[in-house]
Design an enzyme around this catalytic site. Sequence first.
Site, PDB file in Angstrom:
ATOM      1  N   ASN A  14       0.876  -1.167   0.000  1.00 45.52           N
ATOM      2  CA  ASN A  14       0.000   0.000   0.000  1.00 45.52           C
ATOM      3  C   ASN A  14       0.914   1.217   0.000  1.00 45.52           C
ATOM      4  OD1 ASN A  14      -1.829   2.026   0.500  1.00 45.52           O
ATOM      5  ND2 ASN A  14      -2.923   0.914   2.109  1.00 45.52           N
ATOM      6  N   ARG A  52      -2.488  -1.920  -3.671  1.00 44.50           N
ATOM      7  CA  ARG A  52      -3.661  -1.059  -3.564  1.00 44.50           C
ATOM      8  C   ARG A  52      -3.525   0.061  -4.603  1.00 44.50           C
ATOM      9  NH1 ARG A  52      -4.789   3.838   0.438  1.00 44.50           N
ATOM     10  NH2 ARG A  52      -6.966   4.170  -0.128  1.00 44.50           N
ATOM     11  N   HIS A  67     -12.685   3.749  -0.742  1.00 45.14           N
ATOM     12  CA  HIS A  67     -12.711   2.815   0.409  1.00 45.14           C
ATOM     13  C   HIS A  67     -13.387   1.498   0.038  1.00 45.14           C
ATOM     14  CE1 HIS A  67     -12.549   6.174   3.742  1.00 45.14           C
ATOM     15  NE2 HIS A  67     -11.336   5.767   3.397  1.00 45.14           N
ATOM     16  N   ARG A  76     -11.038  16.857   5.938  1.00 48.80           N
ATOM     17  CA  ARG A  76     -11.806  17.121   4.707  1.00 48.80           C
ATOM     18  C   ARG A  76     -13.233  17.529   5.030  1.00 48.80           C
ATOM     19  NH1 ARG A  76     -10.576  11.487   1.877  1.00 48.80           N
ATOM     20  NH2 ARG A  76      -8.680  11.265   3.093  1.00 48.80           N
ATOM     21  N   GLU A  78      -7.840  -3.849   4.904  1.00 49.67           N
ATOM     22  CA  GLU A  78      -7.792  -3.670   3.450  1.00 49.67           C
ATOM     23  C   GLU A  78      -6.703  -4.533   2.824  1.00 49.67           C
ATOM     24  OE1 GLU A  78      -7.996   0.612   4.486  1.00 49.67           O
ATOM     25  OE2 GLU A  78      -8.918   0.823   2.512  1.00 49.67           O
TER      26      GLU A  78
END
Length: 344
Positions: free
Chosen positions: A7, A64, A153, A214, A330
């Site tokens: 990742n 990823r 996601h 964010r 993940e």
Amino acid sequence: MKIAVFNAGSSSLKCKIFEFPAKTLLFCKEIEKIGESGSAIASHAEALEALGIDFSEIDAIGHRVVHGGEKLQESVLIDNEVIKTIKELIVLAPLHNPANLQGIEVARQKAPNIPQVAVFDTAFHATLPKEAYLYALPYELYEAEGIRRYGFHGTSHAYLAKEAAKELKKELREINIITLHLGNGASACAIKKGRSIDTSMGFTPLEGLVMGTRTGDIDAEIVLYLERKLAKTPKEVEHILNKESGLLGICGENDLREILLREDERAKLAIDIMVRRIQKYIGAYMLLLEDVDAIVFSGGIGENSKEIRDAVMDNALLKGMKTLVIATDEELEIANECYRLLGL
Ligand code: AMP
């Protein structure tokens, strides 16, 4: 057999190695601050060396990749054509795809004979119906520019759906759930019969829930106001929306643990705004799903903060609703995809 998962972020490289089919975690290491001043690691290639992996023991590598666009809607074996497409998609994911590509390139140089698979954050949302992914903009902007909801996601939501099915003792195709990935980045997903039918992140990972730094949803006209009235450049606006907003913008802090320790008005307000936004999405998704088996909490906040989970569920309409807390993984989901795709 051993599957390594990479990742790669702009200044980090995380690696996990799993033994399959047992799915045992054998190795987990992250190199941070790559290329930053004062760091001993100047590049992703150096970071890969620093991980100290013996590639002669690895059977497959999963990567990823944040954005697969409309062309790459499921995991793929990486070849030059795939790399070219991921490069073309940089325009849609300028902050993420270049870093993901660096990870792929250094791993291919180091281990050219090991099959490598790209797993996309957008892929799980390929099942969104058109009415969920189209914005009410001129249709040509979708056709010519690819402006639509992609959702992100996805690897996490896909993993959560599978784990939730196990906990609910049902088949994946039988479950209707709302998954909440609540970390520094945060998104919600409406999952009907095991498939994503709506999600809160959109054209970019900026839309939707209130996040660490964010904004999540805002009136698009605010952007124009900032540029027109305050003479902000697009770069400055991008920074405000992505790095100076969310919990940080409201109370000066983006780490929820710190915010929960405070007792001042702004800290309380930041939490109230975040919780209310989550509830709005749950409400909307309950209507879309009609019948909800469970609400799934995950991510650093969702997994660890009972206070936030309780605040979200503190609503008469949610009384009796089953909640699940599932630690997302993940990297394991990426390894699962490698194993499935390569038919190992
Ligand atoms: P992630 O991006 O998934 O690593 O999540 C990071 C967020 O989870 C940060 O806002 C952390 O403050 C929050 N977090 C992690 N552990 C806890 C905890 N024990 N209680 C509350 N928030 C936590």
